[in-house]
Design an enzyme around this catalytic site. Sequence first.
Site, short mmCIF file in Angstrom:
data_model
loop_
_atom_site.label_atom_id
_atom_site.label_comp_id
_atom_site.label_asym_id
_atom_site.label_seq_id
_atom_site.Cartn_x
_atom_site.Cartn_y
_atom_site.Cartn_z
CB CYS A 39 -0.93 0.00 1.21
SG CYS A 39 -1.92 -1.49 1.41
CG HIS A 90 -1.75 3.25 3.90
ND1 HIS A 90 -1.93 1.89 3.73
CD2 HIS A 90 -1.01 3.37 5.03
CE1 HIS A 90 -1.34 1.22 4.70
NE2 HIS A 90 -0.78 2.11 5.50
CG ASP A 291 -2.82 -0.27 -3.39
OD1 ASP A 291 -3.41 -1.35 -3.59
OD2 ASP A 291 -2.80 0.30 -2.28
CG HIS A 292 -1.04 -4.26 -3.10
ND1 HIS A 292 -1.80 -5.34 -2.67
CD2 HIS A 292 -1.19 -3.31 -2.14
CE1 HIS A 292 -2.36 -5.05 -1.51
NE2 HIS A 292 -2.02 -3.82 -1.16
#
Length: 475
Positions: A39, A90, A291-292
């Site tokens: 993240c 985040h 993001d992943h």
Amino acid sequence: MRYDCLSIAGHPVVETPNLDELARTGVRFDRAYSATPSCVPARAAIFTGQSQEKHGRVGYQDCVPWKYEHTMPGEFSKAGYHTQCVGKMHVYPARNLMGFHNVVLHDGYLHHNRNKYSIPVQEHYDEVDDYLHWLRQQVPGADLTDLGLDCNSSTVARPWHLPEKLHPTNWVVTESIDFLRRRDPDKPFFLWMSFVRPHSPLDPPQAYLDLYEDADIPDPPIGDWAMTDDPDLDGLSPYTSKGLVPKRRLKKAMAAYYALITHIDHQIGRFLQVLAEYGEKNNTVILFTSDHGELMGDHNLFRKSLPYDGSARVPFIVNDPGNRLGLGNGKVVQEVVEMRDIMPTLLDAAGVAIPDSADGGSVLKLAAEESGRKEWRSYLHGEHTQGAQSNHWLTDGKEKYIWFSQTGEEQFFMLEKDPQELHNAVHDVVYQDRVNYWRSVLVKELEGREEGYSDGKQLIAGQKPVTVLSHIRSE
């Protein structure tokens, strides 16, 4: 969200009708990666348009202040856009606006915010999270821990226990729709709808879980290089990143993961309907990505941070409903794109200057209707600190070379022939020239890095990993 969980990409189970429509009438980038697939560093690339070497976050570490001169929302704000984020940021401090005019925040469960007295700045969770405040207005005393699921448990699932409209995924869209109502009508807008799911906890509403619980879900791929025993019983831990998970538990987790994706898809459809009602759909460029990924049992591995496609490869769709950018409908692009390309792409689409600090590129040149390969990066360097599994990797979308920095172990995959990374071909005689080539590329990539992984002639294993590079720590 991993790269393959789209119906239009050929997934045998997952239903994503609204994302399929965005891809069918837009452009899908089939070789999109997150170079640092967790993240925090991935979002640094999104915000700054920079590679991990430049933005300085090469692994996951919370509580490092975010101080970047140029950010994507900041550039839009300076250009006269009304800017808003709803959902996950985040960053640190959690209420850092990062250039947005406003943030309606839900970062999910962050351990450093929960463990109030373990950090220098006591930014407790219930002091910073907008979703939790809202949820407690609807359900007094409610908390994100009520289900008993941890935010990093990728193998334990159960249905959402409250009305669907109270789920964080619905909340992101509800608040985003409210932004359409409250935005300045004299300004163009930039809206980042940032969903926490399908990141665990795996808690889809029951109606979505019902779609998959009895589905014929294929087993995850297991490579010839993967661990096949589990002497420490890691697979029984709800927080496992590797191990042999009981089959029934794993199937339930996979069903819940797919259910969360379909839930997001339907909520995106909800937002697009309202966007049209406000007369803005044909005046808006839409970019969807993650993001992943999530390994979800591939090679008996779970979660993220590792260089395999389940972890590092993501969906990436650009759609222009008004057809103002000349993008090809239904085009599938094979060039390797990455999180750092989001900022330049959206600024380019809006005609806003791309700051010199960005080293990503606009993917619009790849997506344009005219055919022929455009000048683009020839490969991507990815990495992530992860203790003994700290890694560096290179890919051009056709081949992938991996080097584990602490052990010196190497892996090589011919992705065109072996898309599930089932065979580690690093010792195959026929591929030694390719392995040697990629190793030499990584030697040059890492030369001069502060960790000392390369002296310019060879890779040096066993050097201490650094999660945040010194030029960020010292700011």
